[in-house]
Design an enzyme around this catalytic site. Sequence first.
Site, PDB file in Angstrom:
ATOM      1  N   THR A 280     -50.572  21.064   3.905  1.00 60.01           N
ATOM      2  CA  THR A 280     -50.970  21.041   5.249  1.00 60.01           C
ATOM      3  C   THR A 280     -51.743  19.890   5.423  1.00 60.01           C
ATOM      4  OG1 THR A 280     -50.918  23.511   5.106  1.00 60.01           O
ATOM      5  CG2 THR A 280     -52.124  22.289   6.819  1.00 60.01           C
ATOM      6  N   GLN A 310     -46.517  25.210   8.171  1.00 65.41           N
ATOM      7  CA  GLN A 310     -47.575  24.495   8.430  1.00 65.41           C
ATOM      8  C   GLN A 310     -47.215  22.995   8.733  1.00 65.41           C
ATOM      9  OE1 GLN A 310     -47.362  26.477   5.628  1.00 65.41           O
ATOM     10  NE2 GLN A 310     -49.346  27.175   5.037  1.00 65.41           N
ATOM     11  N   GLN A 332     -46.477  26.106  14.038  1.00 65.46           N
ATOM     12  CA  GLN A 332     -47.682  26.667  13.164  1.00 65.46           C
ATOM     13  C   GLN A 332     -48.617  25.240  12.736  1.00 65.46           C
ATOM     14  OE1 GLN A 332     -46.354  29.002   9.725  1.00 65.46           O
ATOM     15  NE2 GLN A 332     -48.323  29.020   8.616  1.00 65.46           N
ATOM     16  N   ASP A 333     -49.750  25.919  12.798  1.00 66.35           N
ATOM     17  CA  ASP A 333     -50.901  24.894  12.504  1.00 66.35           C
ATOM     18  C   ASP A 333     -51.076  23.407  13.303  1.00 66.35           C
ATOM     19  OD1 ASP A 333     -51.736  26.762  10.644  1.00 66.35           O
ATOM     20  OD2 ASP A 333     -51.573  25.621   8.775  1.00 66.35           O
ATOM     21  N   ASP A 354     -51.407  30.555  14.025  1.00 66.21           N
ATOM     22  CA  ASP A 354     -52.949  29.668  13.796  1.00 66.21           C
ATOM     23  C   ASP A 354     -53.127  28.074  14.022  1.00 66.21           C
ATOM     24  OD1 ASP A 354     -53.062  32.023  12.069  1.00 66.21           O
ATOM     25  OD2 ASP A 354     -52.284  31.188  10.285  1.00 66.21           O
ATOM     26  N   ARG A 417     -57.076  35.431  13.767  1.00 63.38           N
ATOM     27  CA  ARG A 417     -57.201  35.964  12.268  1.00 63.38           C
ATOM     28  C   ARG A 417     -58.206  35.227  11.608  1.00 63.38           C
ATOM     29  NH1 ARG A 417     -51.707  35.681   9.041  1.00 63.38           N
ATOM     30  NH2 ARG A 417     -51.333  33.390   9.413  1.00 63.38           N
ATOM     31  N   TRP A 419     -58.727  33.565   8.626  1.00 57.87           N
ATOM     32  CA  TRP A 419     -58.470  32.593   7.347  1.00 57.87           C
ATOM     33  C   TRP A 419     -59.465  32.721   6.109  1.00 57.87           C
ATOM     34  CZ3 TRP A 419     -58.378  26.792   7.492  1.00 57.87           C
ATOM     35  CH2 TRP A 419     -57.736  26.306   6.466  1.00 57.87           C
TER      36      TRP A 419
END
Length: 511
Positions: A280, A310, A332-333, A354, A417, A419
Amino acid sequence: MIAFRLFLTLSVPFFLSSFVSSYSWNDVKLWCSQTPNPEPCEYFLSNNPTHQYKPIKQKSDFFKLSLQLAQERALNGHANTLSLGSKCRNPRETAAWADCVELYEQTIRKLNKTLDPSTKFSQVDTQTWLSTALTNLETCKAGFYELGVQDYVLPLMSNNVTKLLSNTLALNKVEYEEPSYKDGFPTWVKPGDRRLLQASSPASKANVVVAKDGSGKYTTVSEAVNAAPKSNSGRYVIYVKGGIYDEQVEIKANNIMLVGDGIGKTIITSSKSVGGGTTTFRSATVAVVGDGFITQDITFRNTAGATNHQAVALRSGSDLSVFYRCSFEGYQDTLYVYSDRQFYRECDIYGTVDFIFGNAAVVFQNCNIYARNPPNKVNTITAQGRTDPNQNTGISIHNSKVTAASDLMGVRTYLGRPWQQYSRTVFMKTYLDSLINPEGWLEWSGNFALSTLYYGEYMNTGPGSSTANRVNWLGYHVITSASEASKFTVGNFIAGNSWLPATSVPFTSGL
Protein backbone atom coordinates in the site's frame (compact mmCIF):
# COMPACT_ATOMS: atom_id res chain seq x y z
CA MET A 1 30.24 4.37 -1.23
CA ILE A 2 26.45 4.37 -1.02
CA ALA A 3 26.49 2.34 2.20
CA PHE A 4 29.12 4.69 3.67
CA ARG A 5 27.05 7.77 2.86
CA LEU A 6 24.00 6.16 4.44
CA PHE A 7 25.95 5.48 7.62
CA LEU A 8 27.06 9.09 7.80
CA THR A 9 23.49 10.31 7.32
CA LEU A 10 21.92 8.04 9.87
CA SER A 11 24.69 7.55 12.41
CA VAL A 12 24.30 8.86 15.95
CA PRO A 13 24.68 12.66 15.85
CA PHE A 14 27.20 14.46 18.04
CA PHE A 15 24.64 15.39 20.67
CA LEU A 16 24.01 11.69 21.42
CA SER A 17 27.67 10.85 22.00
CA SER A 18 27.32 11.36 25.75
CA PHE A 19 24.82 8.50 25.96
CA VAL A 20 27.24 5.79 27.02
CA SER A 21 26.90 5.64 30.79
CA SER A 22 24.72 3.35 32.90
CA TYR A 23 22.44 4.53 35.68
CA SER A 24 21.74 3.28 39.18
CA TRP A 25 19.23 0.45 39.31
CA ASN A 26 17.02 2.38 41.73
CA ASP A 27 16.83 5.29 39.29
CA VAL A 28 16.16 2.99 36.37
CA LYS A 29 13.40 1.16 38.22
CA LEU A 30 11.78 4.36 39.47
CA TRP A 31 11.69 6.20 36.17
CA CYS A 32 10.90 3.26 33.89
CA SER A 33 7.90 2.40 36.08
CA GLN A 34 6.33 5.66 34.86
CA THR A 35 6.23 4.43 31.24
CA PRO A 36 3.73 2.08 29.54
CA ASN A 37 6.58 -0.31 28.63
CA PRO A 38 8.97 -0.52 31.63
CA GLU A 39 10.68 -3.79 30.67
CA PRO A 40 12.64 -2.66 27.57
CA CYS A 41 13.29 0.68 29.30
CA GLU A 42 14.88 -1.10 32.28
CA TYR A 43 16.81 -3.56 30.14
CA PHE A 44 18.45 -1.07 27.79
CA LEU A 45 19.16 1.58 30.42
CA SER A 46 20.78 -0.92 32.78
CA ASN A 47 22.80 -2.71 30.11
CA ASN A 48 24.89 0.12 28.77
CA PRO A 49 28.57 -0.72 28.29
CA THR A 50 30.05 1.83 30.69
CA HIS A 51 29.07 1.98 34.36
CA GLN A 52 29.25 5.63 35.36
CA TYR A 53 26.48 5.98 37.89
CA LYS A 54 24.70 9.30 38.01
CA PRO A 55 21.22 10.28 39.13
CA ILE A 56 18.33 11.08 36.79
CA LYS A 57 17.16 14.27 38.47
CA GLN A 58 13.99 15.30 36.66
CA LYS A 59 11.42 14.21 34.08
CA SER A 60 13.02 16.25 31.29
CA ASP A 61 16.31 14.39 31.81
CA PHE A 62 14.51 11.06 31.66
CA PHE A 63 12.56 12.10 28.56
CA LYS A 64 15.76 13.00 26.74
CA LEU A 65 17.29 9.71 27.84
CA SER A 66 14.25 7.87 26.52
CA LEU A 67 14.56 9.65 23.18
CA GLN A 68 18.23 8.72 22.98
CA LEU A 69 17.41 5.13 23.81
CA ALA A 70 14.80 4.98 21.04
CA GLN A 71 17.29 6.56 18.63
CA GLU A 72 20.00 4.05 19.53
CA ARG A 73 17.65 1.10 19.00
CA ALA A 74 16.31 2.58 15.75
CA LEU A 75 19.85 2.83 14.39
CA ASN A 76 20.42 -0.77 15.43
CA GLY A 77 17.14 -1.78 13.80
CA HIS A 78 18.05 -0.01 10.56
CA ALA A 79 21.42 -1.74 10.38
CA ASN A 80 19.82 -5.10 11.15
CA THR A 81 17.13 -4.57 8.50
CA LEU A 82 19.73 -3.67 5.87
CA SER A 83 21.59 -6.90 6.59
CA LEU A 84 18.44 -8.96 5.99
CA GLY A 85 18.08 -7.93 2.34
CA SER A 86 19.95 -10.99 1.10
CA LYS A 87 17.53 -13.27 2.98
CA CYS A 88 14.47 -12.17 0.97
CA ARG A 89 13.22 -15.20 -0.95
CA ASN A 90 10.90 -13.57 -3.50
CA PRO A 91 9.86 -10.20 -4.96
CA ARG A 92 7.11 -9.69 -2.37
CA GLU A 93 9.49 -10.12 0.56
CA THR A 94 11.94 -7.79 -1.17
CA ALA A 95 9.20 -5.16 -1.69
CA ALA A 96 8.18 -5.20 1.98
CA TRP A 97 11.82 -5.21 3.12
CA ALA A 98 12.68 -2.20 0.91
CA ASP A 99 9.82 -0.22 2.50
CA CYS A 100 11.22 -1.04 5.94
CA VAL A 101 14.69 0.22 5.08
CA GLU A 102 13.23 3.58 4.00
CA LEU A 103 10.83 3.76 6.94
CA TYR A 104 13.62 3.15 9.46
CA GLU A 105 15.59 5.97 7.81
CA GLN A 106 12.61 8.31 8.11
CA THR A 107 12.13 7.35 11.77
CA ILE A 108 15.78 8.11 12.53
CA ARG A 109 15.46 11.52 10.87
CA LYS A 110 12.40 12.34 12.98
CA LEU A 111 14.25 11.32 16.15
CA ASN A 112 17.26 13.39 15.08
CA LYS A 113 14.97 16.44 14.86
CA THR A 114 13.62 15.92 18.38
CA LEU A 115 17.16 15.69 19.78
CA ASP A 116 18.86 18.46 17.83
CA PRO A 117 19.62 21.40 20.18
CA SER A 118 20.09 23.75 17.22
CA THR A 119 16.48 23.27 16.03
CA LYS A 120 13.66 25.35 17.53
CA PHE A 121 10.49 23.35 18.08
CA SER A 122 7.55 23.02 20.44
CA GLN A 123 6.27 20.16 22.55
CA VAL A 124 3.49 19.68 19.97
CA ASP A 125 6.10 19.44 17.20
CA THR A 126 7.88 16.76 19.20
CA GLN A 127 4.68 14.78 19.73
CA THR A 128 3.90 15.02 16.00
CA TRP A 129 7.33 13.73 14.98
CA LEU A 130 7.27 10.93 17.55
CA SER A 131 3.80 9.93 16.34
CA THR A 132 5.21 9.70 12.82
CA ALA A 133 8.25 7.72 13.95
CA LEU A 134 5.94 5.11 15.47
CA THR A 135 3.66 5.10 12.41
CA ASN A 136 6.67 4.39 10.18
CA LEU A 137 7.54 1.21 12.06
CA GLU A 138 3.93 0.02 12.14
CA THR A 139 3.80 0.57 8.36
CA CYS A 140 6.98 -1.46 7.91
CA LYS A 141 5.33 -4.40 9.64
CA ALA A 142 2.02 -3.98 7.78
CA GLY A 143 3.68 -4.34 4.38
CA PHE A 144 4.70 -7.94 5.09
CA TYR A 145 1.14 -8.83 6.12
CA GLU A 146 -0.39 -7.11 3.08
CA LEU A 147 1.74 -9.18 0.74
CA GLY A 148 1.31 -12.38 2.75
CA VAL A 149 5.01 -12.85 3.56
CA GLN A 150 5.15 -12.17 7.30
CA ASP A 151 6.58 -15.56 8.34
CA TYR A 152 10.30 -15.35 7.57
CA VAL A 153 12.07 -11.96 7.34
CA LEU A 154 9.73 -9.93 9.56
CA PRO A 155 10.40 -11.80 12.87
CA LEU A 156 14.13 -11.12 12.42
CA MET A 157 13.52 -7.35 12.50
CA SER A 158 11.98 -7.03 15.97
CA ASN A 159 14.02 -4.94 18.43
CA ASN A 160 11.65 -3.06 20.80
CA VAL A 161 11.80 0.31 19.02
CA THR A 162 8.01 0.65 18.91
CA LYS A 163 7.72 0.12 22.69
CA LEU A 164 10.45 2.66 23.36
CA LEU A 165 8.70 5.18 21.10
CA SER A 166 5.43 4.58 22.97
CA ASN A 167 7.30 5.46 26.15
CA THR A 168 8.46 8.79 24.71
CA LEU A 169 4.92 9.62 23.54
CA ALA A 170 3.57 8.98 27.05
CA LEU A 171 6.28 11.11 28.66
CA ASN A 172 5.74 14.03 26.26
CA LYS A 173 1.92 13.90 26.27
CA VAL A 174 0.47 17.31 25.44
CA GLU A 175 -2.98 18.84 25.62
CA TYR A 176 -4.34 20.84 22.69
CA GLU A 177 -4.10 24.61 22.87
CA GLU A 178 -5.96 27.11 20.75
CA PRO A 179 -3.45 28.74 18.38
CA SER A 180 -3.99 31.99 16.52
CA TYR A 181 -5.25 32.62 12.98
CA LYS A 182 -4.47 35.25 10.42
CA ASP A 183 -6.50 36.10 7.31
CA GLY A 184 -8.50 32.89 7.69
CA PHE A 185 -5.46 30.60 7.77
CA PRO A 186 -3.54 28.88 10.55
CA THR A 187 -0.46 30.96 11.27
CA TRP A 188 1.87 28.11 10.34
CA VAL A 189 1.21 29.04 6.73
CA LYS A 190 3.96 31.51 5.85
CA PRO A 191 2.97 34.91 4.40
CA GLY A 192 4.75 34.20 1.11
CA ASP A 193 2.94 30.89 0.68
CA ARG A 194 -0.37 32.56 1.48
CA ARG A 195 0.20 35.14 -1.23
CA LEU A 196 1.05 32.37 -3.70
CA LEU A 197 -2.12 30.44 -3.01
CA GLN A 198 -4.31 33.53 -3.17
CA ALA A 199 -2.71 34.78 -6.38
CA SER A 200 -4.94 34.77 -9.46
CA SER A 201 -2.14 33.01 -11.35
CA PRO A 202 0.28 31.17 -9.02
CA ALA A 203 1.79 29.53 -12.11
CA SER A 204 3.32 32.89 -13.01
CA LYS A 205 5.57 32.52 -9.97
CA ALA A 206 6.88 29.11 -11.10
CA ASN A 207 10.56 28.26 -10.94
CA VAL A 208 10.09 25.66 -13.69
CA VAL A 209 7.35 24.51 -16.06
CA VAL A 210 6.33 20.95 -16.92
CA ALA A 211 4.47 20.43 -20.21
CA LYS A 212 3.61 17.30 -22.19
CA ASP A 213 4.00 19.20 -25.47
CA GLY A 214 7.58 20.22 -24.78
CA SER A 215 6.82 23.90 -24.21
CA GLY A 216 8.22 23.74 -20.65
CA LYS A 217 11.63 22.84 -19.28
CA TYR A 218 10.48 19.29 -18.49
CA THR A 219 7.97 16.87 -20.02
CA THR A 220 7.40 14.80 -16.86
CA VAL A 221 6.60 15.80 -13.29
CA SER A 222 9.27 13.43 -11.93
CA GLU A 223 12.03 15.16 -13.88
CA ALA A 224 11.09 18.54 -12.43
CA VAL A 225 10.72 17.20 -8.89
CA ASN A 226 14.03 15.33 -9.00
CA ALA A 227 15.84 18.41 -10.29
CA ALA A 228 14.52 20.66 -7.49
CA PRO A 229 17.04 21.88 -4.89
CA LYS A 230 17.35 19.28 -2.16
CA SER A 231 17.83 21.73 0.70
CA ASN A 232 15.85 24.78 -0.41
CA SER A 233 14.63 26.84 2.52
CA GLY A 234 12.39 28.98 0.30
CA ARG A 235 9.39 27.92 -1.76
CA TYR A 236 10.17 26.10 -5.04
CA VAL A 237 7.21 26.26 -7.43
CA ILE A 238 6.67 23.72 -10.21
CA TYR A 239 3.89 24.56 -12.69
CA VAL A 240 2.43 21.48 -14.38
CA LYS A 241 0.50 22.46 -17.51
CA GLY A 242 -2.74 20.73 -18.43
CA GLY A 243 -2.38 17.14 -19.64
CA ILE A 244 -2.33 13.54 -18.43
CA TYR A 245 0.99 12.56 -16.84
CA ASP A 246 1.19 8.77 -16.52
CA GLU A 247 3.95 8.31 -13.92
CA GLN A 248 4.74 7.63 -10.28
CA VAL A 249 6.19 10.66 -8.52
CA GLU A 250 8.05 10.82 -5.20
CA ILE A 251 8.72 14.25 -3.70
CA LYS A 252 11.58 14.17 -1.20
CA ALA A 253 12.73 17.80 -1.10
CA ASN A 254 11.18 20.27 1.36
CA ASN A 255 9.03 23.27 0.41
CA ILE A 256 7.93 22.08 -3.02
CA MET A 257 4.75 23.52 -4.52
CA LEU A 258 2.97 21.81 -7.45
CA VAL A 259 0.50 23.99 -9.35
CA GLY A 260 -1.74 22.74 -12.14
CA ASP A 261 -4.36 24.15 -14.49
CA GLY A 262 -7.28 22.78 -12.48
CA ILE A 263 -9.11 19.62 -11.46
CA GLY A 264 -9.57 17.39 -14.50
CA LYS A 265 -7.09 19.44 -16.52
CA THR A 266 -3.74 18.59 -14.94
CA ILE A 267 -3.86 14.88 -14.08
CA ILE A 268 -1.12 12.71 -12.59
CA THR A 269 -2.02 9.03 -12.82
CA SER A 270 -0.68 5.48 -12.39
CA SER A 271 -2.01 2.03 -11.51
CA LYS A 272 0.15 0.36 -8.84
CA SER A 273 -1.73 -1.75 -6.26
CA VAL A 274 -1.46 -4.44 -3.61
CA GLY A 275 -3.32 -6.71 -6.03
CA GLY A 276 -0.46 -6.11 -8.44
CA GLY A 277 2.22 -7.04 -5.88
CA THR A 278 3.07 -3.61 -4.43
CA THR A 279 2.67 -2.61 -0.76
CA THR A 280 0.00 0.00 0.00
CA PHE A 281 2.80 2.40 0.98
CA ARG A 282 4.52 2.00 -2.40
CA SER A 283 1.36 2.00 -4.54
CA ALA A 284 0.91 5.79 -4.43
CA THR A 285 0.78 7.63 -7.74
CA VAL A 286 2.27 10.64 -5.93
CA ALA A 287 4.11 10.20 -2.63
CA VAL A 288 5.24 13.24 -0.63
CA VAL A 289 8.03 12.87 1.93
CA GLY A 290 9.52 16.37 2.09
CA ASP A 291 8.00 18.76 4.63
CA GLY A 292 6.05 21.91 3.76
CA PHE A 293 4.54 20.54 0.53
CA ILE A 294 1.77 22.57 -1.14
CA THR A 295 -0.32 21.69 -4.17
CA GLN A 296 -3.16 23.37 -6.01
CA ASP A 297 -5.44 22.65 -8.99
CA ILE A 298 -4.30 19.08 -9.77
CA THR A 299 -6.04 15.69 -10.04
CA PHE A 300 -4.21 12.74 -8.46
CA ARG A 301 -5.49 9.40 -9.77
CA ASN A 302 -4.94 5.66 -9.36
CA THR A 303 -6.55 3.53 -12.08
CA ALA A 304 -5.85 0.05 -10.64
CA GLY A 305 -9.61 -0.36 -10.23
CA ALA A 306 -11.98 -1.58 -7.56
CA THR A 307 -10.87 -5.24 -7.62
CA ASN A 308 -7.12 -4.69 -7.12
CA HIS A 309 -7.49 -3.87 -3.43
CA GLN A 310 -5.32 -1.10 -1.94
CA ALA A 311 -4.28 1.39 -4.62
CA VAL A 312 -3.27 4.88 -3.47
CA ALA A 313 -3.65 8.05 -5.55
CA LEU A 314 -1.68 10.24 -3.12
CA ARG A 315 0.32 9.56 0.04
CA SER A 316 1.47 12.46 2.21
CA GLY A 317 3.97 12.13 5.02
CA SER A 318 4.78 15.83 4.68
CA ASP A 319 4.56 17.86 7.88
CA LEU A 320 2.64 21.12 7.46
CA SER A 321 1.37 20.15 3.99
CA VAL A 322 -1.54 21.85 2.19
CA PHE A 323 -3.83 20.59 -0.59
CA TYR A 324 -6.06 23.21 -2.21
CA ARG A 325 -8.65 22.66 -4.94
CA CYS A 326 -7.34 19.20 -5.79
CA SER A 327 -9.04 15.91 -6.66
CA PHE A 328 -8.07 12.44 -5.46
CA GLU A 329 -9.54 9.59 -7.51
CA GLY A 330 -9.35 5.88 -6.76
CA TYR A 331 -11.27 3.05 -5.17
CA GLN A 332 -9.83 1.30 -2.09
CA ASP A 333 -7.35 3.45 -0.11
CA THR A 334 -7.47 6.46 -2.43
CA LEU A 335 -5.97 9.08 -0.13
CA TYR A 336 -3.25 8.02 2.31
CA VAL A 337 -3.03 10.78 4.92
CA TYR A 338 0.03 8.98 6.18
CA SER A 339 1.55 11.11 8.94
CA ASP A 340 2.30 14.57 10.36
CA ARG A 341 0.07 17.67 10.05
CA GLN A 342 -2.00 18.16 6.88
CA PHE A 343 -4.76 20.47 5.64
CA TYR A 344 -7.17 19.92 2.71
CA ARG A 345 -9.43 22.70 1.43
CA GLU A 346 -12.04 22.58 -1.37
CA CYS A 347 -10.85 19.16 -2.53
CA ASP A 348 -12.76 16.25 -4.08
CA ILE A 349 -12.09 12.70 -2.82
CA TYR A 350 -13.50 9.64 -4.60
CA GLY A 351 -13.34 6.03 -3.39
CA THR A 352 -14.93 2.90 -2.01
CA VAL A 353 -13.25 1.10 0.92
CA ASP A 354 -11.27 3.04 3.57
CA PHE A 355 -10.64 5.69 0.96
CA ILE A 356 -9.43 8.34 3.41
CA PHE A 357 -6.98 6.54 5.70
CA GLY A 358 -3.72 6.90 7.59
CA ASN A 359 -2.34 8.32 10.82
CA ALA A 360 -1.83 12.02 10.17
CA ALA A 361 -3.29 14.88 12.19
CA VAL A 362 -5.45 16.05 9.30
CA VAL A 363 -8.34 18.45 8.72
CA PHE A 364 -10.58 18.42 5.64
CA GLN A 365 -12.49 21.64 5.16
CA ASN A 366 -15.11 22.53 2.51
CA CYS A 367 -14.36 19.27 0.68
CA ASN A 368 -16.58 16.98 -1.41
CA ILE A 369 -16.39 13.29 -0.54
CA TYR A 370 -17.83 10.94 -3.15
CA ALA A 371 -18.53 7.24 -2.50
CA ARG A 372 -18.16 5.10 -5.61
CA ASN A 373 -19.58 1.67 -6.45
CA PRO A 374 -17.52 -1.03 -4.67
CA PRO A 375 -17.14 -4.71 -5.60
CA ASN A 376 -18.38 -5.99 -2.22
CA LYS A 377 -21.40 -3.70 -1.77
CA VAL A 378 -20.04 -1.96 1.35
CA ASN A 379 -18.25 1.40 1.48
CA THR A 380 -16.26 2.84 4.37
CA ILE A 381 -15.14 6.43 4.00
CA THR A 382 -12.39 6.54 6.65
CA ALA A 383 -9.98 4.13 8.33
CA GLN A 384 -7.88 6.06 10.82
CA GLY A 385 -4.66 4.39 11.99
CA ARG A 386 -3.76 5.59 15.50
CA THR A 387 -1.94 2.74 17.30
CA ASP A 388 -1.01 4.56 20.50
CA PRO A 389 -3.30 6.58 22.80
CA ASN A 390 -0.73 9.37 23.04
CA GLN A 391 -0.32 9.97 19.30
CA ASN A 392 -1.74 13.42 18.48
CA THR A 393 -3.33 12.16 15.26
CA GLY A 394 -6.79 11.75 13.78
CA ILE A 395 -9.10 12.66 10.88
CA SER A 396 -11.33 15.73 11.20
CA ILE A 397 -13.90 16.42 8.45
CA HIS A 398 -15.42 19.90 8.78
CA ASN A 399 -17.93 21.88 6.70
CA SER A 400 -17.84 19.30 3.94
CA LYS A 401 -20.26 17.16 1.89
CA VAL A 402 -20.56 13.38 1.71
CA THR A 403 -22.57 12.27 -1.32
CA ALA A 404 -22.78 9.43 -3.85
CA ALA A 405 -20.69 9.39 -7.00
CA SER A 406 -22.70 8.92 -10.20
CA ASP A 407 -22.03 5.16 -10.29
CA LEU A 408 -23.12 4.35 -6.73
CA MET A 409 -26.25 2.20 -6.58
CA GLY A 410 -27.86 0.97 -3.36
CA VAL A 411 -24.64 0.39 -1.42
CA ARG A 412 -24.31 0.58 2.37
CA THR A 413 -21.87 3.40 3.14
CA TYR A 414 -20.35 4.02 6.56
CA LEU A 415 -18.45 7.01 7.93
CA GLY A 416 -15.54 4.84 9.02
CA ARG A 417 -14.19 1.72 10.69
CA PRO A 418 -11.35 1.28 13.21
CA TRP A 419 -8.24 0.22 11.34
CA GLN A 420 -6.19 0.44 14.55
CA GLN A 421 -6.77 0.25 18.31
CA TYR A 422 -7.11 4.01 18.96
CA SER A 423 -8.71 5.08 15.68
CA ARG A 424 -9.95 8.70 15.91
CA THR A 425 -12.29 10.41 13.43
CA VAL A 426 -14.76 13.29 13.73
CA PHE A 427 -17.36 14.65 11.28
CA MET A 428 -18.43 18.23 12.11
CA LYS A 429 -21.00 20.50 10.47
CA THR A 430 -20.85 18.28 7.39
CA TYR A 431 -23.70 17.41 4.99
CA LEU A 432 -24.32 13.64 5.02
CA ASP A 433 -26.55 12.47 2.19
CA SER A 434 -28.94 9.48 2.31
CA LEU A 435 -26.22 6.99 1.30
CA ILE A 436 -25.00 6.89 4.94
CA ASN A 437 -26.20 3.79 6.78
CA PRO A 438 -28.29 4.70 9.88
CA GLU A 439 -25.73 2.95 12.14
CA GLY A 440 -23.10 5.34 10.81
CA TRP A 441 -20.00 3.33 11.62
CA LEU A 442 -18.79 -0.22 10.92
CA GLU A 443 -16.79 -2.74 12.97
CA TRP A 444 -13.35 -3.76 11.69
CA SER A 445 -13.39 -7.19 13.29
CA GLY A 446 -15.80 -8.14 16.07
CA ASN A 447 -15.27 -6.00 19.17
CA PHE A 448 -11.79 -4.82 18.13
CA ALA A 449 -11.15 -1.21 19.24
CA LEU A 450 -14.83 -0.39 19.91
CA SER A 451 -14.06 0.82 23.44
CA THR A 452 -10.69 2.45 22.69
CA LEU A 453 -11.51 4.35 19.49
CA TYR A 454 -12.90 7.90 19.40
CA TYR A 455 -15.57 8.53 16.77
CA GLY A 456 -17.55 11.75 16.99
CA GLU A 457 -20.29 13.63 15.16
CA TYR A 458 -21.13 17.29 15.74
CA MET A 459 -23.97 19.30 14.18
CA ASN A 460 -24.02 17.46 10.86
CA THR A 461 -26.92 17.98 8.45
CA GLY A 462 -28.64 16.08 5.66
CA PRO A 463 -30.73 12.88 5.43
CA GLY A 464 -27.85 10.68 6.61
CA SER A 465 -27.00 12.79 9.65
CA SER A 466 -29.52 11.50 12.19
CA THR A 467 -27.76 9.94 15.19
CA ALA A 468 -30.92 8.24 16.50
CA ASN A 469 -29.89 4.77 15.30
CA ARG A 470 -26.12 5.11 15.47
CA VAL A 471 -23.85 2.43 16.99
CA ASN A 472 -23.75 2.23 20.80
CA TRP A 473 -20.01 1.61 21.13
CA LEU A 474 -18.21 2.99 24.17
CA GLY A 475 -15.91 4.97 21.89
CA TYR A 476 -18.68 6.61 19.83
CA HIS A 477 -19.79 10.14 20.80
CA VAL A 478 -22.57 12.43 19.71
CA ILE A 479 -20.77 15.67 20.49
CA THR A 480 -23.05 18.32 21.99
CA SER A 481 -20.42 20.61 23.48
CA ALA A 482 -18.74 23.23 21.30
CA SER A 483 -15.65 23.06 23.52
CA GLU A 484 -15.34 19.31 22.86
CA ALA A 485 -15.85 19.79 19.11
CA SER A 486 -13.31 22.61 19.01
CA LYS A 487 -10.53 20.14 19.85
CA PHE A 488 -10.82 18.90 16.27
CA THR A 489 -10.79 22.24 14.47
CA VAL A 490 -7.95 23.56 12.34
CA GLY A 491 -6.90 25.85 15.17
CA ASN A 492 -6.57 23.11 17.75
CA PHE A 493 -6.09 19.81 15.99
CA ILE A 494 -3.32 20.73 13.54
CA ALA A 495 -2.16 23.98 15.21
CA GLY A 496 -3.16 25.55 11.92
CA ASN A 497 -2.97 29.15 13.09
CA SER A 498 0.79 28.84 13.33
CA TRP A 499 1.46 27.65 9.76
CA LEU A 500 -1.51 27.84 7.39
CA PRO A 501 -1.62 31.64 6.95
CA ALA A 502 1.68 31.54 5.08
CA THR A 503 0.11 29.37 2.37
CA SER A 504 -2.77 31.74 1.63
CA VAL A 505 -5.16 28.81 1.46
CA PRO A 506 -8.43 29.95 3.05
CA PHE A 507 -9.41 28.12 6.21
CA THR A 508 -11.75 28.34 9.16
CA SER A 509 -9.91 28.22 12.47
CA GLY A 510 -12.76 27.27 14.75
CA LEU A 511 -16.22 25.77 14.45
